[in-house]
Design a protein around this motif. Sequence first.
Motif, mmCIF file in Angstrom:
data_model
loop_
_atom_site.group_PDB
_atom_site.id
_atom_site.type_symbol
_atom_site.label_atom_id
_atom_site.label_comp_id
_atom_site.label_asym_id
_atom_site.label_seq_id
_atom_site.Cartn_x
_atom_site.Cartn_y
_atom_site.Cartn_z
ATOM 1 N N PRO A 90 21.384 29.870 46.360
ATOM 2 C CA PRO A 90 20.754 29.608 45.060
ATOM 3 C C PRO A 90 19.789 30.717 44.675
ATOM 4 O O PRO A 90 19.131 31.318 45.527
ATOM 5 C CB PRO A 90 20.016 28.289 45.299
ATOM 6 N N THR A 91 19.726 30.997 43.392
ATOM 7 C CA THR A 91 18.776 31.969 42.855
ATOM 8 C C THR A 91 18.093 31.335 41.650
ATOM 9 O O THR A 91 18.493 30.254 41.191
ATOM 10 C CB THR A 91 19.480 33.262 42.417
ATOM 11 N N GLY A 92 17.096 32.007 41.129
ATOM 12 C CA GLY A 92 16.417 31.485 39.952
ATOM 13 C C GLY A 92 17.333 31.391 38.752
ATOM 14 O O GLY A 92 17.152 30.536 37.887
ATOM 15 N N ALA A 93 18.336 32.271 38.689
ATOM 16 C CA ALA A 93 19.233 32.299 37.537
ATOM 17 C C ALA A 93 20.541 31.561 37.773
ATOM 18 O O ALA A 93 21.355 31.436 36.862
ATOM 19 C CB ALA A 93 19.542 33.747 37.157
ATOM 20 N N GLY A 94 20.791 31.088 38.994
ATOM 21 C CA GLY A 94 22.046 30.416 39.285
ATOM 22 C C GLY A 94 22.387 30.471 40.761
ATOM 23 O O GLY A 94 21.634 29.977 41.596
ATOM 24 N N THR A 95 23.507 31.134 41.076
ATOM 25 C CA THR A 95 23.990 31.180 42.449
ATOM 26 C C THR A 95 24.578 32.557 42.746
ATOM 27 O O THR A 95 25.361 33.076 41.944
ATOM 28 C CB THR A 95 25.081 30.119 42.690
ATOM 29 N N ASP A 96 24.213 33.107 43.878
ATOM 30 C CA ASP A 96 24.869 34.315 44.369
ATOM 31 C C ASP A 96 26.014 33.905 45.276
ATOM 32 O O ASP A 96 25.834 33.080 46.197
ATOM 33 C CB ASP A 96 23.891 35.198 45.146
ATOM 34 N N LEU A 97 27.176 34.457 45.022
ATOM 35 C CA LEU A 97 28.372 34.146 45.811
ATOM 36 C C LEU A 97 28.779 35.377 46.605
ATOM 37 O O LEU A 97 29.011 36.442 46.044
ATOM 38 C CB LEU A 97 29.520 33.723 44.885
ATOM 39 N N ASP A 98 28.891 35.210 47.915
ATOM 40 C CA ASP A 98 29.306 36.287 48.816
ATOM 41 C C ASP A 98 30.610 35.853 49.466
ATOM 42 O O ASP A 98 30.675 34.786 50.098
ATOM 43 C CB ASP A 98 28.230 36.527 49.879
ATOM 44 N N VAL A 99 31.658 36.640 49.308
ATOM 45 C CA VAL A 99 32.983 36.268 49.805
ATOM 46 C C VAL A 99 33.473 37.303 50.806
ATOM 47 O O VAL A 99 33.533 38.506 50.495
ATOM 48 C CB VAL A 99 34.004 36.139 48.655
ATOM 49 N N GLY A 100 33.827 36.839 52.002
ATOM 50 C CA GLY A 100 34.467 37.694 52.989
ATOM 51 C C GLY A 100 35.954 37.379 53.050
ATOM 52 O O GLY A 100 36.356 36.204 52.977
ATOM 53 N N PHE A 101 36.778 38.397 53.169
ATOM 54 C CA PHE A 101 38.240 38.238 53.155
ATOM 55 C C PHE A 101 38.783 39.115 54.278
ATOM 56 O O PHE A 101 38.684 40.339 54.227
ATOM 57 C CB PHE A 101 38.784 38.681 51.797
ATOM 58 N N ARG A 102 39.368 38.476 55.327
ATOM 59 C CA ARG A 102 39.847 39.229 56.489
ATOM 60 C C ARG A 102 41.324 38.941 56.721
ATOM 61 O O ARG A 102 41.775 37.804 56.583
ATOM 62 C CB ARG A 102 39.027 38.863 57.723
ATOM 63 N N VAL A 103 42.070 39.975 57.103
ATOM 64 C CA VAL A 103 43.522 39.883 57.274
ATOM 65 C C VAL A 103 43.888 39.823 58.747
ATOM 66 O O VAL A 103 43.382 40.603 59.561
ATOM 67 C CB VAL A 103 44.214 41.099 56.623
ATOM 68 N N THR A 104 44.779 38.888 59.101
ATOM 69 C CA THR A 104 45.409 38.861 60.424
ATOM 70 C C THR A 104 46.896 38.578 60.233
ATOM 71 O O THR A 104 47.329 38.128 59.166
ATOM 72 C CB THR A 104 44.801 37.785 61.346
ATOM 73 N N GLY A 105 47.680 38.815 61.279
ATOM 74 C CA GLY A 105 49.096 38.474 61.255
ATOM 75 C C GLY A 105 49.900 39.200 60.197
ATOM 76 O O GLY A 105 50.888 38.665 59.676
ATOM 77 N N SER A 106 49.516 40.428 59.888
ATOM 78 C CA SER A 106 50.218 41.163 58.833
ATOM 79 C C SER A 106 51.611 41.587 59.277
ATOM 80 O O SER A 106 51.792 42.120 60.366
ATOM 81 C CB SER A 106 49.399 42.380 58.404
ATOM 82 N N THR A 107 52.598 41.357 58.435
ATOM 83 C CA THR A 107 53.968 41.774 58.688
ATOM 84 C C THR A 107 54.278 43.042 57.894
ATOM 85 O O THR A 107 53.529 43.426 56.992
ATOM 86 C CB THR A 107 54.956 40.677 58.275
ATOM 87 N N VAL A 108 55.399 43.665 58.210
ATOM 88 C CA VAL A 108 55.802 44.858 57.464
ATOM 89 C C VAL A 108 55.995 44.506 55.984
ATOM 90 O O VAL A 108 55.646 45.270 55.087
ATOM 91 C CB VAL A 108 57.091 45.455 58.054
ATOM 92 N N GLY A 109 56.514 43.310 55.722
ATOM 93 C CA GLY A 109 56.769 42.893 54.354
ATOM 94 C C GLY A 109 55.536 42.497 53.572
ATOM 95 O O GLY A 109 55.634 42.156 52.396
ATOM 96 N N SER A 110 54.377 42.537 54.217
ATOM 97 C CA SER A 110 53.148 42.110 53.543
ATOM 98 C C SER A 110 52.510 43.209 52.715
ATOM 99 O O SER A 110 51.484 42.975 52.062
ATOM 100 C CB SER A 110 52.129 41.618 54.583
ATOM 101 N N ALA A 111 53.072 44.397 52.710
ATOM 102 C CA ALA A 111 52.428 45.541 52.043
ATOM 103 C C ALA A 111 52.108 45.251 50.581
ATOM 104 O O ALA A 111 51.000 45.534 50.106
ATOM 105 C CB ALA A 111 53.312 46.780 52.156
ATOM 106 N N ASP A 112 53.066 44.672 49.849
ATOM 107 C CA ASP A 112 52.842 44.432 48.421
ATOM 108 C C ASP A 112 51.719 43.430 48.199
ATOM 109 O O ASP A 112 50.965 43.533 47.217
ATOM 110 C CB ASP A 112 54.121 43.922 47.762
ATOM 111 N N PHE A 113 51.594 42.451 49.089
ATOM 112 C CA PHE A 113 50.540 41.452 48.955
ATOM 113 C C PHE A 113 49.168 42.053 49.263
ATOM 114 O O PHE A 113 48.206 41.864 48.510
ATOM 115 C CB PHE A 113 50.799 40.272 49.896
ATOM 116 N N ILE A 114 49.088 42.773 50.356
ATOM 117 C CA ILE A 114 47.798 43.323 50.780
ATOM 118 C C ILE A 114 47.319 44.392 49.808
ATOM 119 O O ILE A 114 46.117 44.535 49.560
ATOM 120 C CB ILE A 114 47.906 43.859 52.223
ATOM 121 N N ALA A 115 48.257 45.115 49.214
ATOM 122 C CA ALA A 115 47.877 46.135 48.224
ATOM 123 C C ALA A 115 47.161 45.527 47.027
ATOM 124 O O ALA A 115 46.361 46.195 46.364
ATOM 125 C CB ALA A 115 49.108 46.895 47.755
#
Length: 281
Positions: free
Chosen positions: A226-251
């Motif tokens: 919470p902040t005085g003006a609303g909410t600060d949102l912090d998002v972490g995004f981590r990749v595991t189990g990547s396949t060769v076919g995942s290139a288009d998604f991860i890009a």
Amino acid sequence: MEALLTALADPARWRLVSLLAERPRPVGVLAQLAGARQPQTTKHLQALERAGLVISQRTGQRRIYALRSAALRDLAAELNRLADLAEQPGGPREAFDRHGLSLDAARLEAREPGWADGRSFRFQRSLAADPGLAWRHLTETSLLARWWTPDGLRVSELVFEARPGGRIVHEYRDAEDADGSDVVAGRAEGVVDDVRPRERLSYRLSPQLPGGGLAFTAHVDYVLRPTGAGTDLDVGFRVTGSTVGSADFIAGIELGFGQSLDKLVATLATASTPTDMRSTT
């Protein structure tokens, strides 16, 4: 514009326009210069006249044709407008080009399974809403559906059970695919890991490859402060189990997920109905 483009689409008519741009000419001379028979040339000229591209006048036994430059200028102005629209800074074409560069790089890199494992992304946004309202937009399907897709896409199926072990299904289509007849743009399934209302939400989500296999697993962690003006949102995004076919998604992660969060910011900035403004306790 359609009439002009239809008239100019014929190479023979385009040749006549080019000749008339040099100077007005009679039908017989135009036929000679274009290497065509006079009756055919007359028909083409009549079509150009109906489209407003040329005018004619009779002088003695001859009919002289001249080009209407204003029509070409109108057409050029419309083409320039379309080009400017396509190239507007920060517009969809710029995002398309950026994504293309990411695709090329990812496809070169994706040579064996696990190629992107451990890759992480961080996103930060300031939300014009208290943590209660922000939390609802992260966990309630009716509110999630308003923002949880990149630009140009819409949610077509959504399940989000906001409890540890809860099921997630996220399917999306092109925003203009109103009847669902086009192919699905993307589908992912996952599970919720951690739920701390108004504070933290963690889940795993795996996009599906066209053949049905899993492209990779995304470990997503939202932290709300919470902040005085609303909410600060912090998002972490981590990749595991990547396949060769995942290139288009991860890009597309950085651009696409960032666009989704920008939609969340915009949605909360305009949330003004009594339902939207109600916070959970």
